[in-house]
Design a protein around this motif. Structure first.
Motif, PDB file in Angstrom:
ATOM      1  N   ARG A 197       0.849  -1.192   0.000  1.00 48.36           N
ATOM      2  CA  ARG A 197       0.000   0.000   0.000  1.00 48.36           C
ATOM      3  C   ARG A 197       0.888   1.246   0.000  1.00 48.36           C
ATOM      4  NH1 ARG A 197      -1.670  -0.214   4.855  1.00 48.36           N
ATOM      5  NH2 ARG A 197      -0.893   1.724   5.781  1.00 48.36           N
ATOM      6  N   PHE A 198       0.486   2.253  -0.781  1.00 46.18           N
ATOM      7  CA  PHE A 198       1.219   3.517  -0.829  1.00 46.18           C
ATOM      8  C   PHE A 198       0.295   4.655  -0.414  1.00 46.18           C
ATOM      9  CE2 PHE A 198       3.511   0.827  -3.804  1.00 46.18           C
ATOM     10  CZ  PHE A 198       4.842   1.141  -3.566  1.00 46.18           C
ATOM     11  N   LYS A 227      -1.531  -5.629 -10.704  1.00 42.61           N
ATOM     12  CA  LYS A 227      -2.880  -5.223 -10.331  1.00 42.61           C
ATOM     13  C   LYS A 227      -2.808  -3.999  -9.426  1.00 42.61           C
ATOM     14  CE  LYS A 227      -4.675  -9.927 -10.701  1.00 42.61           C
ATOM     15  NZ  LYS A 227      -5.178 -11.110  -9.957  1.00 42.61           N
ATOM     16  N   ILE A 228      -3.812  -3.123  -9.566  1.00 42.63           N
ATOM     17  CA  ILE A 228      -3.844  -1.886  -8.789  1.00 42.63           C
ATOM     18  C   ILE A 228      -5.245  -1.641  -8.253  1.00 42.63           C
ATOM     19  CG2 ILE A 228      -4.279  -0.487 -10.858  1.00 42.63           C
ATOM     20  CD1 ILE A 228      -2.626   1.754  -9.502  1.00 42.63           C
ATOM     21  N   LYS A 229      -5.305  -1.091  -7.056  1.00 40.40           N
ATOM     22  CA  LYS A 229      -6.554  -0.622  -6.439  1.00 40.40           C
ATOM     23  C   LYS A 229      -6.306   0.799  -5.951  1.00 40.40           C
ATOM     24  CE  LYS A 229      -7.972  -2.062  -2.309  1.00 40.40           C
ATOM     25  NZ  LYS A 229      -8.609  -2.836  -1.200  1.00 40.40           N
ATOM     26  N   THR A 230      -7.306   1.686  -6.051  1.00 45.79           N
ATOM     27  CA  THR A 230      -7.115   3.088  -5.678  1.00 45.79           C
ATOM     28  C   THR A 230      -8.232   3.582  -4.766  1.00 45.79           C
ATOM     29  OG1 THR A 230      -8.342   3.873  -7.621  1.00 45.79           O
ATOM     30  CG2 THR A 230      -5.964   3.588  -7.879  1.00 45.79           C
ATOM     31  N   GLU A 231      -7.899   4.636  -4.010  1.00 47.84           N
ATOM     32  CA  GLU A 231      -8.890   5.300  -3.162  1.00 47.84           C
ATOM     33  C   GLU A 231      -8.540   6.782  -3.073  1.00 47.84           C
ATOM     34  OE1 GLU A 231      -9.583   5.157   1.494  1.00 47.84           O
ATOM     35  OE2 GLU A 231     -10.485   3.398   0.527  1.00 47.84           O
ATOM     36  N   ASN A 232      -9.395   7.624  -3.655  1.00 47.31           N
ATOM     37  CA  ASN A 232      -9.212   9.085  -3.635  1.00 47.31           C
ATOM     38  C   ASN A 232      -7.822   9.497  -4.129  1.00 47.31           C
ATOM     39  OD1 ASN A 232     -11.810   9.414  -2.466  1.00 47.31           O
ATOM     40  ND2 ASN A 232     -10.948   8.994  -0.438  1.00 47.31           N
ATOM     41  N   ILE A 278      17.562  -4.789 -16.929  1.00 47.24           N
ATOM     42  CA  ILE A 278      16.651  -3.644 -16.918  1.00 47.24           C
ATOM     43  C   ILE A 278      16.103  -3.446 -15.513  1.00 47.24           C
ATOM     44  CG2 ILE A 278      15.973  -3.869 -19.336  1.00 47.24           C
ATOM     45  CD1 ILE A 278      13.404  -5.250 -18.321  1.00 47.24           C
ATOM     46  N   ARG A 279      15.501  -2.286 -15.302  1.00 47.96           N
ATOM     47  CA  ARG A 279      14.833  -1.992 -14.040  1.00 47.96           C
ATOM     48  C   ARG A 279      13.350  -1.779 -14.304  1.00 47.96           C
ATOM     49  NH1 ARG A 279      19.049   2.313 -11.187  1.00 47.96           N
ATOM     50  NH2 ARG A 279      20.796   0.845 -10.965  1.00 47.96           N
ATOM     51  N   LEU A 280      12.534  -2.501 -13.568  1.00 49.38           N
ATOM     52  CA  LEU A 280      11.083  -2.380 -13.686  1.00 49.38           C
ATOM     53  C   LEU A 280      10.562  -1.524 -12.542  1.00 49.38           C
ATOM     54  CD1 LEU A 280      10.172  -6.098 -14.467  1.00 49.38           C
ATOM     55  CD2 LEU A 280      10.387  -4.221 -16.099  1.00 49.38           C
ATOM     56  N   TYR A 281       9.836  -0.473 -12.890  1.00 48.62           N
ATOM     57  CA  TYR A 281       9.244   0.422 -11.901  1.00 48.62           C
ATOM     58  C   TYR A 281       7.723   0.378 -12.018  1.00 48.62           C
ATOM     59  CZ  TYR A 281      13.673   2.921 -10.971  1.00 48.62           C
ATOM     60  OH  TYR A 281      14.950   3.262 -10.600  1.00 48.62           O
ATOM     61  N   ALA A 282       7.060   0.512 -10.890  1.00 46.60           N
ATOM     62  CA  ALA A 282       5.609   0.693 -10.875  1.00 46.60           C
ATOM     63  C   ALA A 282       5.266   1.584  -9.693  1.00 46.60           C
ATOM     64  CB  ALA A 282       4.887  -0.645 -10.763  1.00 46.60           C
ATOM     65  N   GLY A 283       4.264   2.448  -9.883  1.00 51.98           N
ATOM     66  CA  GLY A 283       3.858   3.320  -8.787  1.00 51.98           C
ATOM     67  C   GLY A 283       3.409   4.670  -9.282  1.00 51.98           C
ATOM     68  N   ILE A 284       3.595   5.681  -8.429  1.00 50.03           N
ATOM     69  CA  ILE A 284       3.145   7.030  -8.760  1.00 50.03           C
ATOM     70  C   ILE A 284       4.323   7.993  -8.751  1.00 50.03           C
ATOM     71  CG2 ILE A 284       2.610   7.789  -6.378  1.00 50.03           C
ATOM     72  CD1 ILE A 284       0.021   9.058  -7.603  1.00 50.03           C
ATOM     73  N   SER A 289      -2.104  13.132  -3.279  1.00 50.32           N
ATOM     74  CA  SER A 289      -2.853  12.600  -2.141  1.00 50.32           C
ATOM     75  C   SER A 289      -3.554  11.309  -2.532  1.00 50.32           C
ATOM     76  CB  SER A 289      -3.886  13.633  -1.664  1.00 50.32           C
ATOM     77  OG  SER A 289      -4.810  13.928  -2.702  1.00 50.32           O
ATOM     78  N   GLY A 290      -4.135  10.669  -1.528  1.00 48.26           N
ATOM     79  CA  GLY A 290      -4.867   9.435  -1.762  1.00 48.26           C
ATOM     80  C   GLY A 290      -4.036   8.207  -1.453  1.00 48.26           C
ATOM     81  N   THR A 291      -4.595   7.062  -1.795  1.00 51.99           N
ATOM     82  CA  THR A 291      -3.979   5.775  -1.485  1.00 51.99           C
ATOM     83  C   THR A 291      -4.118   4.853  -2.689  1.00 51.99           C
ATOM     84  OG1 THR A 291      -4.661   6.040   0.831  1.00 51.99           O
ATOM     85  CG2 THR A 291      -3.980   3.833   0.135  1.00 51.99           C
ATOM     86  N   PHE A 292      -3.105   4.013  -2.904  1.00 54.57           N
ATOM     87  CA  PHE A 292      -3.241   2.951  -3.900  1.00 54.57           C
ATOM     88  C   PHE A 292      -2.489   1.718  -3.429  1.00 54.57           C
ATOM     89  CE2 PHE A 292       0.644   5.068  -5.228  1.00 54.57           C
ATOM     90  CZ  PHE A 292       1.468   4.060  -5.711  1.00 54.57           C
ATOM     91  N   TRP A 293      -2.928   0.575  -3.934  1.00 56.26           N
ATOM     92  CA  TRP A 293      -2.351  -0.712  -3.585  1.00 56.26           C
ATOM     93  C   TRP A 293      -1.873  -1.402  -4.866  1.00 56.26           C
ATOM     94  CZ3 TRP A 293      -6.601   1.555  -1.658  1.00 56.26           C
ATOM     95  CH2 TRP A 293      -6.796   1.605  -0.271  1.00 56.26           C
ATOM     96  N   LEU A 294      -0.781  -2.155  -4.786  1.00 51.81           N
ATOM     97  CA  LEU A 294      -0.284  -2.964  -5.895  1.00 51.81           C
ATOM     98  C   LEU A 294      -0.155  -4.411  -5.448  1.00 51.81           C
ATOM     99  CD1 LEU A 294       2.621  -0.716  -7.290  1.00 51.81           C
ATOM    100  CD2 LEU A 294       0.238  -0.784  -8.059  1.00 51.81           C
TER     101      LEU A 294
END
Length: 571
Positions: A197-198, A227-232, A278-284, A289-294
């Motif tokens: 969670r971020f 997979k991603i889930k988001t909130e606000n 290589i380097r694999l990145y995921a995120g924001i 603001s807000g929250t997301f999950w990977l």
């Protein structure tokens, strides 16, 4: 010397080149050196982008022409309508374009078409998707039940399911931003027991990312999914998955997601040319603001049969991995077509392919860079058939609506150089680009020797994109400026290097323009461009440039640059 050191050296050299170009200005011949009187801002244009070829679009463009004419502008670069696909237009489409051109003439606004993009493909890909650049790939396949299908491969990521952790720290990853402050272990998983969670990223750098380094093989196609889930979440546009190597982006994707949504999967395809790691990145990035999950991160070889180029310089061969056998296309398996989605091939009766046989296809696949608007697919600049297509479009466009100038959309060419046409040419990517621009220029000069040809600056600018290690390009664009026509005009567009870039091209004896504004909230950007253009010998004009259909400041821009032009003329 490694690539990072070479890139730094190249950029330092670029600064030296620009300084030498500036010094060269003092020794320009009098015929080229221009004063500000009546010439510096003789061209005051606006860039018309994003309007459809329909009644509503034409009416909107006419309104912009009215504003431009009423506020001292005298040119419109038309980037709507897919002008480089005009040979397929119907009479209604032709009438709409002629209406715009006639209206420009009545309002004393020059119309300047733009197109022929090697970086973004343009209309050419709708004529032949195999005009695209392509990279050599080996694909693992299997024959089963009369069909050839791709083979599932293992996940190459360590701890891709995020189940291995020590508190808020996840095993196997090079880093994830600030464990326990930005990134946290969470039980709201898409599968299994744990996800990441971020949150709180807006209180720090704005970044909330996870990264893992992976060993890869040249000539393989891969898929990175998660997979991603988001909130606000704000902004959702900050979410990305990226493939990087030694500090440069090879490809990336910004998925279409909502600020609040349940678990959704997205993916990124990547064709590896010559990287070993290589380097694999995921995120924001730049999150507020807000929250997301990977969760469920996966990276594996991906044997899709889609996006296989079928043209000269892109041969295809299917062989057995179980025995010494090569199979004939059309006899042993159905012909492969260049389609975006293709998941299987039929095995016809009488084929020598055995059921259950393990296969390997050697072919050339089309790489791309993902954007919010879709996939960016670059063209192969070594393909002679591409120039035949461009010439037919340029001639038809001139027949329908004659033009005195044409702006080539030759910016951000992010793939190329990997197919046999490029590899066997004996030319560097800098030379291939220079040859492309020369052939494009010659197309227009053959139609009408009086046509002035312009191009965007970045692929010719050592302070911008004319360097090595540029996205997925196989080769080096350094020195591209040495291979272009001497009568090519340059539309400089990078604000932060405007003085350096204008001075560089002026030092080469080329006419320059400034592409200003770029969807800002005020006109401070054009004001700075005016100062830079005033100090540049050979500067011809300035353009209001919007990529987001923001034209509220067009009138103010016209007043600003018209006043500046009048002031210069009076001196």
């Amino acid at each position: 010397m490694n690539k990072i050191a070479w890139t730094r050296k190249a950029r330092a050299a670029a600064r030296v080149i620009a300084m030498l170009a500036a010094l060269h200005l003092a020794f320009l011949p009098a015929a080229f050196a221009q004063s500000a009187e009546g010439s510096l801002l003789k061209d005051r244009w606006f860039f018309c982008f994003g309007y459809k070829r329909d009644r509503q679009g034409v009416d909107a463009i006419r309104s912009l022409i009215d504003v431009a004419a009423d506020h001292g502008l005298n040119g419109m670069v038309l980037s709507s309508f897919n002008l480089d696909g005009i040979t397929r237009w119907n009479e209604s489409d032709i009438s709409l374009l002629r209406e715009i051109v006639d209206y420009c003439s009545a309002k004393k606004i020059e119309w300047i078409p733009t197109g022929f993009s090697a970086g973004y493909g343009g209309a050419a890909l709708s004529f032949d998707p195999s005009f695209a650049a392509a990279l050599p790939v080996l694909i693992s396949l299997k024959a089963e039940g009369g069909e050839i299908r791709s083979v599932a491969t293992k996940n190459m990521l360590v701890n891709g399911d995020l189940e291995q952790r020590d508190g808020d720290r996840f095993a196997g990853y090079g880093f994830h931003d600030l464990p326990g402050q930005i990134s946290f272990a969470d039980s709201a998983a898409a599968s299994g027991q744990t996800c990441i969670r971020f949150e709180n990223f807006g209180s720090f750098s704005g970044h909330g990312r996870i990264m893992q380094t992976v060993a890869v093989k040249p000539g393989r196609a891969y898929r990175f999914s998660l997979k991603i889930k988001t909130e606000n979440l704000d902004p959702v546009s900050g979410i990305k998955a990226m493939v990087l190597s030694e500090g440069r982006s090879l490809t990336s994707v910004a998925p279409t997601i909502a600020a609040t949504q349940d678990w959704t999967e997205f993916s990124l395809d990547y064709i590896n040319a010559d990287e070993s790691e290589i380097r694999l990145y995921a995120g924001i990035w730049q999150g507020k603001s807000g929250t997301f999950w990977l969760d469920d991160l996966r990276f594996s070889e991906y044997g899709s049969l889609g996006d296989i180029a079928r043209r000269d310089g892109a041969p295809l061969e299917l062989r057995s991995r179980d025995r010494d056998a090569i199979f004939a296309e059309g006899r042993d398996f159905e012909p492969v077509r260049c389609l975006r989605e293709l998941d299987r091939l039929a095995i016809p009766p009488g084929s020598s392919i055995r059921d259950g046989e393990n296969l390997e296809m050697s072919c050339y696949k089309i790489p791309y860079v993902s954007h919010e608007f879709g996939r960016q697919i670059s063209l192969c600049m070594s393909n002679p058939k591409l120039y035949e297509h461009w010439e037919a479009e340029a001639r038809r466009l001139y027949e329908v609506a004659p033009y005195k100038r044409f702006l080539l959309s030759m910016d951000e060419i992010r793939n190329g150089g990997g197919c046999l046409l490029c590899q066997s040419s004996g030319l560097s990517m800098a030379q291939i680009l220079g040859n492309c621009l020369t052939r494009q220029r010659d197309i227009f000069k053959a139609i009408d020797p009086g046509i002035e040809v312009l191009t965007w600056s970045d692929m010719l600018d050592p302070a911008h994109n004319a360097h090595d290690n540029y996205y997925g390009v196989v080769g080096d664009f350094t020195g591209s400026w040495n291979y272009i026509p001497k009568d090519l005009s340059i539309m400089c567009w990078l604000y932060k290097t405007r003085d350096e870039s204008l001075g560089f091209f002026s030092g080469l004896g080329l006419k320059t323009y400034g592409a200003a504004y770029y969807d800002a909230s005020d006109l401070s950007n054009p004001r700075d461009w005016l100062v830079s253009l005033k100090n540049t010998d050979g500067a011809q004009g300035i353009m209001y440039t919007s990529w987001q259909k923001k034209y509220a400041l067009l009138a103010g821009f016209g007043d600003l640059v018209s006043s500046a032009s009048a002031e210069m003329d009076s001196k």
